[in-house]
Design a protein around this motif. Structure first.
Motif, PDB file in Angstrom:
ATOM      1  N   GLY A 127       0.751  -1.228   0.153  1.00  0.00           N
ATOM      2  CA  GLY A 127       0.126   0.290  -0.122  1.00  0.00           C
ATOM      3  C   GLY A 127       0.999   1.046  -0.210  1.00  0.00           C
ATOM      4  O   GLY A 127       0.228   2.536  -0.820  1.00  0.00           O
ATOM      5  N   ASP A 128       1.779   1.510   0.523  1.00  0.00           N
ATOM      6  CA  ASP A 128       2.621   2.585   1.336  1.00  0.00           C
ATOM      7  C   ASP A 128       3.806   2.000   0.335  1.00  0.00           C
ATOM      8  O   ASP A 128       5.026   1.600   0.822  1.00  0.00           O
ATOM      9  CB  ASP A 128       3.115   2.476   2.662  1.00  0.00           C
ATOM     10  N   ASP A 129       4.217   2.495  -0.947  1.00  0.00           N
ATOM     11  CA  ASP A 129       3.285   3.239  -1.584  1.00  0.00           C
ATOM     12  C   ASP A 129       2.806   2.279  -3.062  1.00  0.00           C
ATOM     13  O   ASP A 129       2.674   3.552  -3.933  1.00  0.00           O
ATOM     14  CB  ASP A 129       4.460   4.631  -1.923  1.00  0.00           C
ATOM     15  N   THR A 130       3.121   1.672  -2.869  1.00  0.00           N
ATOM     16  CA  THR A 130       3.163   0.828  -4.402  1.00  0.00           C
ATOM     17  C   THR A 130       1.962   0.604  -5.153  1.00  0.00           C
ATOM     18  O   THR A 130       1.773   0.682  -5.906  1.00  0.00           O
ATOM     19  CB  THR A 130       3.466  -0.596  -4.405  1.00  0.00           C
ATOM     20  N   ALA A 131       0.918   1.011  -4.033  1.00  0.00           N
ATOM     21  CA  ALA A 131      -0.553   0.862  -5.249  1.00  0.00           C
ATOM     22  C   ALA A 131      -0.847   1.701  -5.419  1.00  0.00           C
ATOM     23  O   ALA A 131      -1.226   2.149  -6.687  1.00  0.00           O
ATOM     24  CB  ALA A 131      -1.894   0.490  -4.150  1.00  0.00           C
ATOM     25  N   SER A 132      -0.290   2.726  -4.948  1.00  0.00           N
ATOM     26  CA  SER A 132      -0.467   4.341  -5.576  1.00  0.00           C
ATOM     27  C   SER A 132       0.318   4.855  -6.799  1.00  0.00           C
ATOM     28  O   SER A 132       0.162   5.403  -7.779  1.00  0.00           O
ATOM     29  CB  SER A 132      -0.245   5.523  -4.307  1.00  0.00           C
ATOM     30  N   LEU A 133       1.619   4.194  -6.704  1.00  0.00           N
ATOM     31  CA  LEU A 133       1.685   3.897  -7.850  1.00  0.00           C
ATOM     32  C   LEU A 133       1.529   3.363  -8.837  1.00  0.00           C
ATOM     33  O   LEU A 133       1.824   4.231  -9.915  1.00  0.00           O
ATOM     34  CB  LEU A 133       3.762   3.468  -7.575  1.00  0.00           C
ATOM     35  N   ALA A 134       1.599   2.363  -8.543  1.00  0.00           N
ATOM     36  CA  ALA A 134       0.540   2.122 -10.050  1.00  0.00           C
ATOM     37  C   ALA A 134      -0.526   2.682 -10.388  1.00  0.00           C
ATOM     38  O   ALA A 134      -0.884   2.779 -11.844  1.00  0.00           O
ATOM     39  CB  ALA A 134       0.436   0.418  -9.641  1.00  0.00           C
ATOM     40  N   VAL A 135      -2.054   3.365  -9.717  1.00  0.00           N
ATOM     41  CA  VAL A 135      -2.420   4.034 -10.096  1.00  0.00           C
ATOM     42  C   VAL A 135      -1.818   5.368 -10.766  1.00  0.00           C
ATOM     43  O   VAL A 135      -2.715   5.610 -11.894  1.00  0.00           O
ATOM     44  CB  VAL A 135      -3.244   4.102  -8.658  1.00  0.00           C
ATOM     45  N   LEU A 136      -0.767   5.987 -10.225  1.00  0.00           N
ATOM     46  CA  LEU A 136      -0.345   7.587 -10.981  1.00  0.00           C
ATOM     47  C   LEU A 136      -0.025   6.986 -12.196  1.00  0.00           C
ATOM     48  O   LEU A 136      -0.359   7.069 -13.121  1.00  0.00           O
ATOM     49  CB  LEU A 136       0.639   7.850 -10.275  1.00  0.00           C
ATOM     50  N   LEU A 137       0.784   5.633 -12.371  1.00  0.00           N
ATOM     51  CA  LEU A 137       1.694   5.348 -13.310  1.00  0.00           C
ATOM     52  C   LEU A 137       0.066   5.122 -15.221  1.00  0.00           C
ATOM     53  O   LEU A 137       0.088   5.328 -15.370  1.00  0.00           O
ATOM     54  CB  LEU A 137       2.123   3.925 -13.673  1.00  0.00           C
ATOM     55  N   MET A 138      -1.285   4.393 -14.245  1.00  0.00           N
ATOM     56  CA  MET A 138      -2.246   3.686 -15.382  1.00  0.00           C
ATOM     57  C   MET A 138      -2.613   4.940 -15.860  1.00  0.00           C
ATOM     58  O   MET A 138      -2.924   5.081 -16.730  1.00  0.00           O
ATOM     59  CB  MET A 138      -3.336   2.811 -14.427  1.00  0.00           C
TER      60      MET A 138
END
Length: 387
Positions: A110-121
């Motif tokens: 979650g901190d911060d892999t999920a947000s990173l993936a969302v940003l990339l998409m």
């Protein structure tokens, strides 16, 4: 909210959910301790180029930030959107990952892999659809947010491009809150050295571990500033030293920090810390060396109207898409640096989960579609909106 996601974007996000979950897994297993984010930085660079970003507009800088510049060349006013690549865990081998029907689980997922993936998409959508905007948009997968990373990545971005950046958003944490106030911190390594010796033959010589214990006890007896609208804390996060059970310890070290969301209370804590160190030296507890290992500033003077506009929109968007109340909170995030420089910045969440900063961290798979919509709505709001 006076805008909604276009049908085209909604369709893209719906198609992208499974791929986003897969991308989270691919990123989560890549080790990325602060200062060693190289592999994730290169992965993000290559992924962006493979997924439609102009290779001339994507780079990894000296701080290990992966940067994607969109419409920046001839535009002086930029908006920054970031998510950090590093995790708190020291692993240099692939991190463990598992998932079931409900959760994705990994250290740092979650901190911060999920947000990173969302940003990339969302960055991929921009790269392929090429919407127009009066702003330059800088997407950053930035390094050094955690712990002793000391916000190295965002500091470099601000050093290089701060003159252009008008607003900054970082995606980090859960979407039931928006970080609107910066928590500053001061972090120190304290080393204590004595003559030591044999535990029987040299009994009575100064013991570095005992000296550290006395100093820590002194630091614990702190009259913390108390305010109804602010918070100040302190912590000893690591202690080590000694040689064996029958050796008077010659050396001990510990890491100490204090935090506050008020700059003047940080200063009060700094004065107290220095008084404690001076007391220990006056008492000749040990030879004491103090090394500053991290300074994070509180927020500075920013345009309050602009900041409130950003906050209100982020709260409204998060609540509209999640159906959950979204509270304003304070925190230590990548926003600290732009805010300290007078650039309005907020931290927005992109998932729901639990276990942050533990090896059992997990996120809910069904929260990712919501995180995608929140990020897309905030980012695409800076483009010319067409159906």
């Amino acid at each position: 909210m006076d805008q909604v996601l276009s049908d085209k974007l909604e369709a893209y996000l719906a198609r992208s959910v499974a791929e986003t979950l897969s991308l989270i897994e691919r990123l989560a297993v890549i080790p990325a301790p602060s200062g060693m984010e190289d592999a994730r930085a290169l992965f993000c660079r290559d992924w962006l180029i493979e997924n439609g970003a102009d290779s001339a507009c994507v780079k990894v800088d000296a701080a290990k930030n992966t940067l994607f510049f969109y419409n920046c060349e001839d535009t002086k006013d930029w908006i920054l959107f970031s998510a950090h690549t590093d995790v708190v865990f020291p692993d240099t081998e692939p991190l463990p990952f598992w998932r079931d029907d409900t959760y994705l689980c990994a250290p740092g997922v979650g901190d911060d892999t999920a947000s990173l993936a969302v940003l990339l998409m969302v960055a991929r959508y921009v790269a392929n659809e090429k919407p127009s905007s009066k702003y330059g948009i800088l997407f950053a997968a930035n390094a050094g947010e955690e712990g002793l990373g000391n916000l190295k990545g965002i500091r470099k971005i601000m050093e290089d491009y701060g003159a252009h950046i008008r607003r900054a958003y970082t995606f980090d944490g859960q979407f039931d809150s928006v970080v609107t106030k910066c928590v500053g911190s001061c972090r120190y390594e304290i080393i204590l050295e004595t003559e030591g010796g044999h535990s029987f033959n040299h009994f009575g010589n100064r013991n570095a571990i005992c000296a550290a214990a006395r100093l820590i006890t002194r630091l614990e007896n702190c009259d913390i500033p108390q305010k109804c609208d602010g918070k100040t804390t302190f912590n000893v996060g690591l202690i080590e030293g000694g040689t064996s059970v029958n050796t008077v310890a010659q050396r001990a070290r510990f890491l100490y920090e204090f935090r506050s969301d008020e700059e003047r209370d940080l200063e009060r804590m700094r004065i107290f810390f220095e008084h404690c160190i001076q007391w220990a030296r006056d008492e000749r507890l040990a030879e004491i060396t103090v090394q500053t290992v991290g300074i994070r500033p509180c927020g500075g003077a920013v345009d309050r109207e602009t900041l409130e506009e950003m906050i209100a929109e982020a709260v409204a968007v998060s609540e509209a898409y999640s159906g959950l109340p979204c509270k304003r909170t304070c925190g230590s995030t990548d926003c600290n640096i732009p805010m300290s420089l007078g650039i309005p910045a907020i931290c927005v969440g992109a998932y729901l989960g639990e276990g942050q900063h533990t090896r059992e961290e997990r996120i809910r798979a069904d929260s990712i579609p919501i995180g995608l919509r929140i990020a897309a709505r905030l980012i695409l709001g800076y483009f010319d909106w067409e159906e």
